[in-house]
Design a protein around this motif. Structure first.
Motif, short mmCIF file in Angstrom:
data_model
loop_
_atom_site.label_atom_id
_atom_site.label_comp_id
_atom_site.label_asym_id
_atom_site.label_seq_id
_atom_site.Cartn_x
_atom_site.Cartn_y
_atom_site.Cartn_z
N TRP A 194 16.41 -41.85 -28.98
CA TRP A 194 17.19 -41.36 -29.77
C TRP A 194 19.21 -41.81 -29.28
N SER A 195 19.28 -42.21 -28.73
CA SER A 195 20.32 -42.81 -28.24
C SER A 195 20.92 -43.59 -29.05
N ARG A 196 19.86 -44.32 -28.85
CA ARG A 196 20.33 -45.64 -29.74
C ARG A 196 20.11 -45.14 -31.29
N GLU A 197 19.87 -44.75 -31.53
CA GLU A 197 19.40 -44.26 -32.98
C GLU A 197 20.29 -43.26 -33.74
N ALA A 198 21.41 -42.28 -32.81
CA ALA A 198 21.65 -41.48 -33.45
C ALA A 198 23.12 -41.07 -32.14
N GLY A 199 22.91 -41.28 -30.90
CA GLY A 199 23.95 -40.78 -30.04
C GLY A 199 25.19 -41.24 -30.30
N THR A 200 26.22 -41.14 -29.64
CA THR A 200 27.64 -41.61 -29.86
C THR A 200 27.73 -42.96 -28.74
N GLU A 201 26.93 -42.54 -27.84
CA GLU A 201 26.67 -44.11 -26.41
C GLU A 201 25.20 -44.59 -25.91
N PRO A 202 24.73 -45.54 -27.36
CA PRO A 202 23.71 -45.94 -27.36
C PRO A 202 23.08 -46.37 -25.63
N ILE A 203 22.46 -46.15 -25.13
CA ILE A 203 22.15 -46.61 -24.24
C ILE A 203 20.15 -47.45 -24.35
N GLU A 204 20.34 -48.39 -23.40
CA GLU A 204 18.91 -49.66 -23.56
C GLU A 204 17.87 -49.52 -22.56
N LEU A 205 16.54 -49.05 -22.50
CA LEU A 205 15.84 -49.10 -21.91
C LEU A 205 14.73 -49.80 -21.45
N VAL A 206 14.70 -50.78 -20.45
CA VAL A 206 13.50 -51.31 -20.38
C VAL A 206 12.59 -50.74 -18.94
N THR A 207 10.96 -50.89 -18.99
CA THR A 207 10.03 -50.88 -18.50
C THR A 207 9.76 -51.51 -17.32
N THR A 208 8.89 -51.45 -16.99
CA THR A 208 8.72 -51.98 -15.79
C THR A 208 7.52 -51.95 -14.30
N GLY A 209 6.90 -52.88 -14.21
CA GLY A 209 6.14 -52.29 -12.84
C GLY A 209 5.16 -53.15 -12.32
N PHE A 210 4.87 -53.40 -11.06
CA PHE A 210 4.07 -54.65 -9.71
C PHE A 210 2.90 -54.75 -10.90
N ARG A 211 2.17 -54.26 -12.07
CA ARG A 211 1.22 -55.07 -12.77
C ARG A 211 1.20 -54.85 -14.35
N PRO A 212 0.78 -56.28 -14.50
CA PRO A 212 0.89 -56.83 -15.55
C PRO A 212 0.12 -55.80 -17.37
N VAL A 213 -0.97 -54.49 -16.20
CA VAL A 213 -1.48 -53.92 -17.43
C VAL A 213 -1.60 -52.44 -16.15
N ILE A 214 -1.30 -51.40 -17.31
CA ILE A 214 -1.29 -50.79 -16.34
C ILE A 214 -1.67 -49.44 -17.11
N HIS A 215 -2.58 -48.55 -16.02
CA HIS A 215 -3.69 -47.00 -16.94
C HIS A 215 -3.08 -46.40 -16.23
N CYS A 216 -2.22 -45.64 -17.48
CA CYS A 216 -1.81 -44.05 -17.03
C CYS A 216 -2.77 -42.67 -15.99
N TYR A 217 -2.14 -41.79 -16.04
CA TYR A 217 -3.78 -40.90 -16.24
C TYR A 217 -4.05 -40.53 -17.04
N TRP A 218 -3.81 -40.20 -18.30
CA TRP A 218 -4.34 -39.72 -19.33
C TRP A 218 -4.90 -40.57 -20.29
N ASN A 219 -5.59 -41.71 -19.71
CA ASN A 219 -6.56 -42.58 -20.79
C ASN A 219 -5.27 -44.03 -21.17
N LEU A 220 -4.04 -43.94 -21.35
CA LEU A 220 -3.19 -44.71 -22.00
C LEU A 220 -2.97 -46.53 -21.34
#
Length: 197
Positions: A27-53
């Motif tokens: 939403w900062s990029r959509e409507a904020g006064t100063e957009p912020i980028e976000l990048v996801t990372t992890g050790f595994r190429p596929v990550i299983h969340c706690y709840w199925n995702l």
């Protein structure tokens, strides 16, 4: 220059907590006064969340250039889903130390505070974490040297910690405030239709 947040996704992370960062920063990029980028990372190429995702991080941890990022975001997760295998990995703890040494904001939700504590940077600093189950995680955080606070959200310098999933949006907004300003937060909240700003 646009600020960038690194979102670390451990195996067994809590999807709701991660989504608070992705949505609010989005939403900062959509409507904020100063957009912020976000990048996801992890050790595994596929990550299983706690709840199925199941998710794929955008960038492998080993391919990161840490200096490109202005802040670190850490959702919590569940130990029985493998969270601490990744969260307590020495490579990640070293990243936390590096960000803290450079004064970059580090925002953690729930037990996302635990790797910050294990890294050593919370010694003699105020913090909080998951408070149920007879306070077991809070005791562990205290054993890491933190001054554990009975509060839902704690800010000590560049580090934000909180007690659980319900605090997720507040943590994400506080991170944006540390990176930019209260005007940006107010505009994001207005566009996301929070009842009060």
């Amino acid at each position: 220059m646009t600020k960038k947040v690194l979102l670390f996704l451990a195996q067994g992370f809590e999807a709701y907590e991660a989504s608070a960062f992705t949505d609010v920063i989005g939403w900062s990029r959509e409507a904020g006064t100063e957009p912020i980028e976000l990048v996801t990372t992890g050790f595994r190429p596929v990550i299983h969340c706690y709840w199925n995702l199941i998710v794929q991080p955008e960038v492998s941890f080993d391919e990161l250039n840490w200096d490109e990022f202005d802040a670190l975001a850490i959702p919590g997760g569940a130990g029985n889903a493998g969270f601490y295998e990744d969260a307590y990995d020495e490579r990640f703890l070293e990243l936390i130390r590096d960000f803290d040494q450079k004064g970059k904001p580090i925002a953690a939700i729930c037990v996302g505070a635990m790797p910050i504590g294990k890294s050593g940077v919370l010694k003699n600093r105020k913090a909080t974490t998951w408070d149920l189950n007879e306070g077991a995680r809070r005791k562990q955080l205290a054993d890491f040297g933190a001054q554990v606070q009975d509060s839902h959200l704690v800010v000590d310098g560049n580090i934000i910690t909180s007690t659980g999933p319900a605090t997720s949006i507040d943590v994400a907004l506080k991170l944006i405030e540390l990176l930019t300003d209260t005007e940006n937060v107010a505009e994001i909240k207005r566009n996301m239709r929070f009842l009060s700003t």
